[in-house]
Design a protein around this motif. Sequence first.
Motif, PDB file in Angstrom:
ATOM      1  N   LYS A   4       9.818  -9.364 -15.538  1.00  0.00           N
ATOM      2  CA  LYS A   4       9.513 -10.476 -14.642  1.00  0.00           C
ATOM      3  C   LYS A   4       9.343  -9.944 -13.228  1.00  0.00           C
ATOM      4  O   LYS A   4      10.139  -9.120 -12.754  1.00  0.00           O
ATOM      5  CB  LYS A   4      10.634 -11.523 -14.656  1.00  0.00           C
ATOM      6  N   ILE A   5       8.309 -10.445 -12.557  1.00  0.00           N
ATOM      7  CA  ILE A   5       8.055 -10.097 -11.163  1.00  0.00           C
ATOM      8  C   ILE A   5       8.169 -11.367 -10.330  1.00  0.00           C
ATOM      9  O   ILE A   5       7.528 -12.378 -10.633  1.00  0.00           O
ATOM     10  CB  ILE A   5       6.660  -9.472 -10.984  1.00  0.00           C
ATOM     11  N   LYS A   6       8.997 -11.310  -9.311  1.00  0.00           N
ATOM     12  CA  LYS A   6       9.137 -12.450  -8.407  1.00  0.00           C
ATOM     13  C   LYS A   6       8.166 -12.298  -7.239  1.00  0.00           C
ATOM     14  O   LYS A   6       8.138 -11.255  -6.582  1.00  0.00           O
ATOM     15  CB  LYS A   6      10.568 -12.555  -7.875  1.00  0.00           C
ATOM     16  N   ILE A   7       7.368 -13.321  -7.004  1.00  0.00           N
ATOM     17  CA  ILE A   7       6.447 -13.352  -5.864  1.00  0.00           C
ATOM     18  C   ILE A   7       7.015 -14.342  -4.852  1.00  0.00           C
ATOM     19  O   ILE A   7       7.187 -15.524  -5.155  1.00  0.00           O
ATOM     20  CB  ILE A   7       5.037 -13.768  -6.294  1.00  0.00           C
ATOM     21  N   GLY A 167      -4.161  -9.681  -8.786  1.00  0.00           N
ATOM     22  CA  GLY A 167      -5.354  -9.919  -7.981  1.00  0.00           C
ATOM     23  C   GLY A 167      -5.815 -11.358  -8.064  1.00  0.00           C
ATOM     24  O   GLY A 167      -6.226 -11.956  -7.062  1.00  0.00           O
ATOM     25  N   ALA A 168      -5.741 -11.935  -9.268  1.00  0.00           N
ATOM     26  CA  ALA A 168      -6.148 -13.326  -9.443  1.00  0.00           C
ATOM     27  C   ALA A 168      -5.172 -14.271  -8.730  1.00  0.00           C
ATOM     28  O   ALA A 168      -5.588 -15.266  -8.127  1.00  0.00           O
ATOM     29  CB  ALA A 168      -6.226 -13.673 -10.926  1.00  0.00           C
ATOM     30  N   ILE A 169      -3.876 -13.973  -8.798  1.00  0.00           N
ATOM     31  CA  ILE A 169      -2.887 -14.798  -8.097  1.00  0.00           C
ATOM     32  C   ILE A 169      -3.141 -14.777  -6.600  1.00  0.00           C
ATOM     33  O   ILE A 169      -3.141 -15.819  -5.933  1.00  0.00           O
ATOM     34  CB  ILE A 169      -1.460 -14.311  -8.412  1.00  0.00           C
ATOM     35  N   LYS A 170      -3.367 -13.585  -6.051  1.00  0.00           N
ATOM     36  CA  LYS A 170      -3.644 -13.483  -4.613  1.00  0.00           C
ATOM     37  C   LYS A 170      -4.922 -14.228  -4.255  1.00  0.00           C
ATOM     38  O   LYS A 170      -5.011 -14.886  -3.217  1.00  0.00           O
ATOM     39  CB  LYS A 170      -3.772 -12.005  -4.207  1.00  0.00           C
ATOM     40  N   GLN A 171      -5.911 -14.154  -5.124  1.00  0.00           N
ATOM     41  CA  GLN A 171      -7.149 -14.892  -4.876  1.00  0.00           C
ATOM     42  C   GLN A 171      -6.886 -16.392  -4.866  1.00  0.00           C
ATOM     43  O   GLN A 171      -7.456 -17.131  -4.057  1.00  0.00           O
ATOM     44  CB  GLN A 171      -8.195 -14.548  -5.925  1.00  0.00           C
ATOM     45  N   VAL A 192      -2.851 -25.422   4.720  1.00  0.00           N
ATOM     46  CA  VAL A 192      -1.649 -24.597   4.696  1.00  0.00           C
ATOM     47  C   VAL A 192      -1.999 -23.128   4.886  1.00  0.00           C
ATOM     48  O   VAL A 192      -3.140 -22.711   4.670  1.00  0.00           O
ATOM     49  CB  VAL A 192      -0.867 -24.764   3.375  1.00  0.00           C
ATOM     50  N   LYS A 193      -0.992 -22.366   5.304  1.00  0.00           N
ATOM     51  CA  LYS A 193      -1.135 -20.915   5.464  1.00  0.00           C
ATOM     52  C   LYS A 193      -0.026 -20.237   4.676  1.00  0.00           C
ATOM     53  O   LYS A 193       1.130 -20.664   4.728  1.00  0.00           O
ATOM     54  CB  LYS A 193      -1.034 -20.524   6.939  1.00  0.00           C
ATOM     55  N   LEU A 194      -0.374 -19.184   3.940  1.00  0.00           N
ATOM     56  CA  LEU A 194       0.620 -18.415   3.202  1.00  0.00           C
ATOM     57  C   LEU A 194       0.841 -17.080   3.892  1.00  0.00           C
ATOM     58  O   LEU A 194      -0.119 -16.402   4.289  1.00  0.00           O
ATOM     59  CB  LEU A 194       0.173 -18.185   1.758  1.00  0.00           C
ATOM     60  N   SER A 195       2.095 -16.709   4.062  1.00  0.00           N
ATOM     61  CA  SER A 195       2.434 -15.472   4.758  1.00  0.00           C
ATOM     62  C   SER A 195       3.641 -14.815   4.096  1.00  0.00           C
ATOM     63  O   SER A 195       4.271 -15.398   3.205  1.00  0.00           O
ATOM     64  CB  SER A 195       2.729 -15.758   6.238  1.00  0.00           C
ATOM     65  N   GLU A 196       3.941 -13.597   4.529  1.00  0.00           N
ATOM     66  CA  GLU A 196       5.118 -12.848   4.061  1.00  0.00           C
ATOM     67  C   GLU A 196       5.117 -12.668   2.538  1.00  0.00           C
ATOM     68  O   GLU A 196       6.175 -12.628   1.903  1.00  0.00           O
ATOM     69  CB  GLU A 196       6.413 -13.540   4.501  1.00  0.00           C
ATOM     70  N   LEU A 197       3.941 -12.553   1.949  1.00  0.00           N
ATOM     71  CA  LEU A 197       3.853 -12.417   0.495  1.00  0.00           C
ATOM     72  C   LEU A 197       4.381 -11.049   0.051  1.00  0.00           C
ATOM     73  O   LEU A 197       4.039 -10.018   0.638  1.00  0.00           O
ATOM     74  CB  LEU A 197       2.410 -12.592   0.029  1.00  0.00           C
ATOM     75  N   ALA A 198       5.214 -11.070  -0.987  1.00  0.00           N
ATOM     76  CA  ALA A 198       5.792  -9.830  -1.495  1.00  0.00           C
ATOM     77  C   ALA A 198       6.080  -9.979  -2.981  1.00  0.00           C
ATOM     78  O   ALA A 198       6.315 -11.085  -3.473  1.00  0.00           O
ATOM     79  CB  ALA A 198       7.081  -9.487  -0.741  1.00  0.00           C
ATOM     80  N   ALA A 199       6.039  -8.867  -3.687  1.00  0.00           N
ATOM     81  CA  ALA A 199       6.316  -8.846  -5.125  1.00  0.00           C
ATOM     82  C   ALA A 199       7.503  -7.926  -5.384  1.00  0.00           C
ATOM     83  O   ALA A 199       7.604  -6.832  -4.826  1.00  0.00           O
ATOM     84  CB  ALA A 199       5.091  -8.366  -5.899  1.00  0.00           C
ATOM     85  N   LYS A 200       8.408  -8.372  -6.269  1.00  0.00           N
ATOM     86  CA  LYS A 200       9.607  -7.596  -6.588  1.00  0.00           C
ATOM     87  C   LYS A 200       9.912  -7.716  -8.072  1.00  0.00           C
ATOM     88  O   LYS A 200       9.935  -8.822  -8.617  1.00  0.00           O
ATOM     89  CB  LYS A 200      10.797  -8.101  -5.767  1.00  0.00           C
ATOM     90  N   ASP A 209       4.873   2.763  -9.076  1.00  0.00           N
ATOM     91  CA  ASP A 209       3.506   2.786  -8.566  1.00  0.00           C
ATOM     92  C   ASP A 209       2.788   1.461  -8.838  1.00  0.00           C
ATOM     93  O   ASP A 209       1.966   1.017  -8.035  1.00  0.00           O
ATOM     94  CB  ASP A 209       2.719   3.961  -9.157  1.00  0.00           C
ATOM     95  N   ILE A 210       3.129   0.818  -9.962  1.00  0.00           N
ATOM     96  CA  ILE A 210       2.536  -0.489 -10.251  1.00  0.00           C
ATOM     97  C   ILE A 210       3.037  -1.531  -9.270  1.00  0.00           C
ATOM     98  O   ILE A 210       2.263  -2.339  -8.747  1.00  0.00           O
ATOM     99  CB  ILE A 210       2.847  -0.914 -11.712  1.00  0.00           C
ATOM    100  N   MET A 211       4.332  -1.497  -8.974  1.00  0.00           N
ATOM    101  CA  MET A 211       4.887  -2.448  -8.013  1.00  0.00           C
ATOM    102  C   MET A 211       4.317  -2.210  -6.615  1.00  0.00           C
ATOM    103  O   MET A 211       4.081  -3.166  -5.864  1.00  0.00           O
ATOM    104  CB  MET A 211       6.404  -2.362  -7.990  1.00  0.00           C
ATOM    105  N   ASP A 212       4.076  -0.945  -6.277  1.00  0.00           N
ATOM    106  CA  ASP A 212       3.442  -0.642  -4.978  1.00  0.00           C
ATOM    107  C   ASP A 212       2.054  -1.270  -4.902  1.00  0.00           C
ATOM    108  O   ASP A 212       1.667  -1.838  -3.871  1.00  0.00           O
ATOM    109  CB  ASP A 212       3.350   0.869  -4.772  1.00  0.00           C
ATOM    110  N   GLN A 213       1.293  -1.171  -5.994  1.00  0.00           N
ATOM    111  CA  GLN A 213      -0.042  -1.776  -6.033  1.00  0.00           C
ATOM    112  C   GLN A 213       0.044  -3.299  -5.931  1.00  0.00           C
ATOM    113  O   GLN A 213      -0.771  -3.928  -5.254  1.00  0.00           O
ATOM    114  CB  GLN A 213      -0.761  -1.383  -7.320  1.00  0.00           C
ATOM    115  N   CYS A 214       1.048  -3.872  -6.592  1.00  0.00           N
ATOM    116  CA  CYS A 214       1.236  -5.338  -6.523  1.00  0.00           C
ATOM    117  C   CYS A 214       1.453  -5.775  -5.078  1.00  0.00           C
ATOM    118  O   CYS A 214       0.877  -6.776  -4.613  1.00  0.00           O
ATOM    119  CB  CYS A 214       2.414  -5.772  -7.370  1.00  0.00           C
ATOM    120  N   ASN A 215       2.283  -5.044  -4.353  1.00  0.00           N
ATOM    121  CA  ASN A 215       2.557  -5.416  -2.972  1.00  0.00           C
ATOM    122  C   ASN A 215       1.368  -5.153  -2.062  1.00  0.00           C
ATOM    123  O   ASN A 215       1.141  -5.904  -1.101  1.00  0.00           O
ATOM    124  CB  ASN A 215       3.794  -4.667  -2.469  1.00  0.00           C
ATOM    125  N   GLU A 216       0.595  -4.127  -2.352  1.00  0.00           N
ATOM    126  CA  GLU A 216      -0.632  -3.889  -1.587  1.00  0.00           C
ATOM    127  C   GLU A 216      -1.597  -5.070  -1.765  1.00  0.00           C
ATOM    128  O   GLU A 216      -2.247  -5.506  -0.813  1.00  0.00           O
ATOM    129  CB  GLU A 216      -1.286  -2.588  -2.027  1.00  0.00           C
TER     130      GLU A 216
END
Length: 221
Positions: A4-7, A167-171, A192-200, A209-216
């Motif tokens: 599970k990844i928390k966004i 990528g689809a979620i961010k889109q 609305v504006k979305l900010s401070e987006l992060a994945a964990k 490396d996958i989590m790094d790509q998610c956060n990028e």
Amino acid sequence: MYGKIKISGMITVENGMHIGGSSQFAAIGSVDSPVIRDRQSDLPMIPGSSLKGKMRTLLAKQYSQSAILKQHEDDPEIVLRLFGNSKKGDRKRESRLIFSDMILSNMDELREMEIHSATEIKFENSINRITAIANPRQIERVIRGSQFPLDLIYNVMREEEIIEDMGAIKQGFELLQYDYLGGNGTRGYGKVKLSELAAKCVVGDIAADIMDQCNEIMKGE
């Protein structure tokens, strides 16, 4: 694999936003259309279902080959992967995304600005073109500057699909910022504006490396 990844992030209201609650027992002279509130704190909230439905619709339009949307089970594959469908049997798809209700988080900051209510009442009036009779109404809106913490869980089904799904979620988030959340958006509500987006990663063992790509992706880098 299973994980599970928390966004997480922050949704900031930039125009008055109206997501309707129940007015079934409203007294005479009260607001015609109140906003939905958290029962315990009485603070305005954004239901997870509202955000889920809006993002699904926006992504279905984005990925669809047709300008007219069909039934949910006919959505493009990436949309079905993320949001699932209600079909029974072998065609049923479980949603990979779990949405949580979001409750106003910055009421104390608003009070410091001498703002003592998280909502405002907007008076609107429609005129019948035939009879010229006015139909005034009062709509409650969450005020500009209100903030709601985003809490979204992504269930990992296949490691090789994580990056495409992120990528689809961010889109979906980006499309939402150019659209509106709640009702009456074409009349200036719900920007609305979305900010401070992060994945964990919160469950499982997903490669760093996958989590790094998610956060990028979430940061738009």
